[in-house]
Design an enzyme around this catalytic site. Structure first.
Site, PDB file in Angstrom:
ATOM      1  N   SER A  25      80.614  40.763 -43.975  1.00 13.64           N
ATOM      2  CA  SER A  25      79.396  41.550 -44.283  1.00 13.64           C
ATOM      3  C   SER A  25      79.042  40.712 -42.760  1.00 13.64           C
ATOM      4  O   SER A  25      80.125  39.446 -42.619  1.00 13.64           O
ATOM      5  CB  SER A  25      78.429  40.723 -44.635  1.00 13.64           C
ATOM      6  N   LYS A  29      78.164  45.943 -37.735  1.00 13.28           N
ATOM      7  CA  LYS A  29      78.635  47.045 -38.399  1.00 13.28           C
ATOM      8  C   LYS A  29      77.244  48.035 -37.219  1.00 13.28           C
ATOM      9  O   LYS A  29      77.112  49.359 -36.676  1.00 13.28           O
ATOM     10  CB  LYS A  29      78.864  47.311 -38.888  1.00 13.28           C
ATOM     11  N   GLY A  30      76.062  46.872 -37.537  1.00 13.33           N
ATOM     12  CA  GLY A  30      74.764  48.258 -36.632  1.00 13.33           C
ATOM     13  C   GLY A  30      74.685  47.959 -35.594  1.00 13.33           C
ATOM     14  O   GLY A  30      74.359  49.411 -35.046  1.00 13.33           O
ATOM     15  N   LYS A 199      96.314  44.400 -44.013  1.00 17.48           N
ATOM     16  CA  LYS A 199      96.079  44.396 -45.531  1.00 17.48           C
ATOM     17  C   LYS A 199      94.129  44.312 -44.684  1.00 17.48           C
ATOM     18  O   LYS A 199      94.005  45.145 -46.539  1.00 17.48           O
ATOM     19  CB  LYS A 199      96.394  43.212 -45.871  1.00 17.48           C
ATOM     20  N   CYS A 396      51.362  34.735 -31.683  1.00 17.32           N
ATOM     21  CA  CYS A 396      50.736  34.811 -33.124  1.00 17.32           C
ATOM     22  C   CYS A 396      50.869  33.467 -33.634  1.00 17.32           C
ATOM     23  O   CYS A 396      49.643  32.377 -33.042  1.00 17.32           O
ATOM     24  CB  CYS A 396      51.328  35.237 -34.005  1.00 17.32           C
ATOM     25  N   HIS A 520      52.167  40.330 -31.549  1.00 18.83           N
ATOM     26  CA  HIS A 520      53.746  40.128 -31.523  1.00 18.83           C
ATOM     27  C   HIS A 520      54.235  41.335 -30.323  1.00 18.83           C
ATOM     28  O   HIS A 520      54.740  42.105 -30.798  1.00 18.83           O
ATOM     29  CB  HIS A 520      54.183  40.532 -32.896  1.00 18.83           C
ATOM     30  N   GLU A 522      57.101  40.836 -28.384  1.00 21.23           N
ATOM     31  CA  GLU A 522      58.517  41.007 -28.702  1.00 21.23           C
ATOM     32  C   GLU A 522      58.747  42.204 -29.729  1.00 21.23           C
ATOM     33  O   GLU A 522      59.674  42.873 -29.203  1.00 21.23           O
ATOM     34  CB  GLU A 522      59.070  39.706 -29.756  1.00 21.23           C
TER      35      GLU A 522
HETATM   36  N1  GLN Z   1      50.921  32.256 -40.206  1.00 21.93           N
HETATM   37  C1  GLN Z   1      50.182  32.673 -39.170  1.00 21.93           C
HETATM   38  C2  GLN Z   1      49.020  33.568 -39.621  1.00 21.93           C
HETATM   39  O1  GLN Z   1      49.312  34.057 -40.905  1.00 21.93           O
HETATM   40  C3  GLN Z   1      50.826  33.131 -38.024  1.00 21.93           C
HETATM   41  C4  GLN Z   1      51.317  34.836 -38.810  1.00 21.93           C
HETATM   42  C5  GLN Z   1      52.774  35.657 -37.097  1.00 21.93           C
HETATM   43  O2  GLN Z   1      53.121  34.077 -36.782  1.00 21.93           O
HETATM   44  N2  GLN Z   1      53.222  36.141 -37.309  1.00 21.93           N
HETATM   45  O3  GLN Z   1      48.068  34.224 -39.081  1.00 21.93           O
END
Ligand code: GLN
EC number: 6.3.4.2
Length: 559
Positions: A25, A29-30, A199, A396, A520, A522
């Site tokens: 693995s 492959k993804g 092989k 976050c 987030h 990202e």
């Molecule tokens: N642990 C923090 C919360 O639950 C931040 C979570 C995170 O960074 N994804 O709020």
């Protein structure tokens, strides 16, 4: 052949590419599959993907990112395998939890149906009940698209993968031959004298055939391109034409894999085998944005510190990719410098190797996380960025720690913390909201997926997003404690993004770029749609330093 009882509608014209792996693995492959998908999308097709994870977890939500890599979050709140992130980034589509099939999900459905009396007194078995549910999930996820890529996690021969391979065998039996393609990705290692060895590939194809599956295409992962003689050997022993054997050699940047796959002719072969050649856009009309973007000349480079817990770099995959995307957008190379928050000291100035690395960087990112390990190092990194006017982005937990750092060191609330990390803190500036703790059930509930944030005009956040609102993905439990907001704002912080009582974006008034997001960003970042907070960070860095190229001004860096 399509039959009535399979529920398959041949008029939909869906095509499936199944991708299995052999030998070991982690062969990527993804990425091979996603790259093929990108090329099909460039040729005008609607492409989607399904990732099958044969583990018993229902989803990836409870899995440790330092063992398995990051938990990727979809817009519907699905907590899924990080491969889904690669598919979203490569294909440029938004997926749902239905695109991550796990053994846990399949068995849960079948067992619930059994308890509900759905099986009319029958014995409930792996074949046909589990395999039927697997096929149903794949077909449903493919609905409305031209091509669906289905990647089976793990390697052929794993016990957990058996029901999936059996489901694929049935699939092949039920659908038109022209609508299915089996691709097997294996490792082609080198012998001591530098010879490519086939092989392991032969053995893994033998294993596949013993289950009743014959691959149509073989992709050999190796350091270099496969030699013509290696391809011939694989073709002969695995019973495929030589032109159905492709190489996937090591590349420095995964965004170059689609270019390599195209050069090998894998996409052309796939289209031919699936009968898509005529419908495909002519070569000159295909979308070449990806190629232009990833081969674009870079006018400089910047170093960004990513301050996290480094048991596994994959734990921060999407943040790393989002930084790359901002670099693509601004035409600069972004060097991500891993700074281990465990290695940073909490007493006074950062010291040691990691602190020094932090000092050498042009910008600082503190990503998300759970639990107490490494948080003091993160607070120190934020303090450093604040005191030295270094552009900073907190995500976050990084946002929450920016509030903690300010409360402690600017507002003077000694011992301030998040109640998650220090339940006895005298100043829980980050805490569960009263309504979350009141309802016993809600206490542990995570806020997940896409939610809208209202952005205050005239703020840095408003400049960054260029809009009065944004919709970004979330994965957290804790919030800024409403009882501290007034004091935090009176002492230099502004909560410029809010969702009702929840604080979503924080910024500093006196700083070149200090932004924290409870969400987030990202997870929505794509190579051709870089995330605004990341681009903002880069702009602040470039503003400060002019594109840095280590003194060799004017010299352009190409990828
Ligand atoms: N642990 C923090 C919360 O639950 C931040 C979570 C995170 O960074 N994804 O709020």
């Amino acid at each position: 052949m399509p039959t009535e009882e399979t529920g398959y509608d041949p008029t939909l014209g869906r095509k499936f590419i199944f991708v299995t792996g052999g030998v070991m693995s982690g062969l990527g492959k993804g990425i091979t599959a996603a790259s093929t998908g990108r090329l099909l999308a460039n040729a005008g097709f609607d492409v989607t993907a399904v990732k099958i994870d044969p583990y018993l977890n229902v989803d990836a939500g409870t899995m440790n990112p330092y063992q398995h890599g990051e938990v990727y979050v979809l817009k519907d709140g699905g907590e899924v395998d990080l491969d889904l992130g690669n598919y979203e980034r490569f294909l440029g589509v938004d997926m749902t939890s239905d695109h991550n099939v796990t053994t846990g999900k399949v068995y849960k459905t079948v067992i619930e149906r059994e308890r509900g009396g759905d099986y009319l007194g029958n014995t409930v078995q792996v074949i046909p009940h589990i395999t039927d549910d697997i096929k149903r999930r794949i077909r449903e996820a493919a609905e409305g698209t031209d091509v669906c890529i289905v990647e089976i996690g793990g390697t052929v021969g794993d016990i957990e993968g058996m029901p999936y391979l059996e489901a694929l065998r049935q699939f092949a039996h039920e659908e038109d031959e022209e609508d299915l393609l089996f691709t097997h990705v294996t490792l082609v290692p080198y012998s001591k004298n530098g010879e490519q060895k086939t092989k392991p590939t032969q053995h893994s194809v033998k294993e596949l055939r013993s289950i009743g599956l014959q691959p149509d295409i073989l992709v050999g992962r190796s350091e270099e391109q496969l030699d013509p003689s290696t391809k011939e050997k694989i073709a002969l022993f695995c019973d495929v034409p030589t032109d159905a054997v492709f190489s996937n050699a090591d590349v420095e940047d995964i965004y170059h894999v689609p270019l390599m796959v195209e050069e090998e002719g894998l996409d052309a072969y796939v289209m031919e085998r699936l009968g898509l050649t005529e419908e495909a856009l002519p070569a000159a009309e295909r979308d070449d944005r990806w190629r232009r973007l990833v081969t674009r000349e870079r006018t400089g480079e910047v170093d960004i510190a990513l301050v996290g817990k480094y048991d596994l770099e994959d734990a921060y995959m999407s943040v790393h990719e989002a930084l790359k995307h901002a670099g693509l957008e601004r035409g600069v190379e972004v060097n991500v410098r891993w700074v281990d928050s465990d290695e940073m000291t909490a007493d006074g100035d950062p010291s040691g190797e990691h602190a020094e690395r932090l000092r050498d960087c042009d910008g600082v990112v503190v990503p998300g996380g759970f639990g107490s390990r490494g948080t003091e190092g993160k607070v120190e990194a934020i303090r450093y960025a604040r005191e030295h006017d270094v552009p900073f982005l907190g995500l976050c937990l990084g946002f929450q720690m920016a509030v903690v750092e300010h409360a402690r060191n600017v507002l003077g609330l000694s011992g301030a913390h998040s109640a998650e990390i220090d339940p006895d803190t005298p100043h829980p500036v980050i805490d569960l909201l009263p309504e979350q703790t009141d309802e016993a059930d809600m206490g542990g509930t995570m806020r997940l997926g896409a939610h809208e944030t209202a952005i205050e005009p005239g703020t840095l956040a408003h400049d960054v997003y260029g809009d009065d609102s944004c919709v970004e993905r979330h994965r957290h439990r804790y919030e800024v404690n409403p009882t501290y907001i007034e004091r935090l704002e009176a002492s230099g912080l502004t909560f410029s993004g809010r969702a009702g009582r929840r604080m979503e974006i924080v910024e500093r008034d006196e700083h070149p770029y200090f932004l924290g997001t409870q969400f987030h960003p990202e997870f929505r970042s794509r190579p051709d749609r870089a995330s605004p907070p990341f681009v903002g960070l880069l702009d602040a860095v470039l503003d400060e330093s002019d594109p840095r190229d280590e003194g060799e001004s004017g010299e352009e860096v190409t990828v």
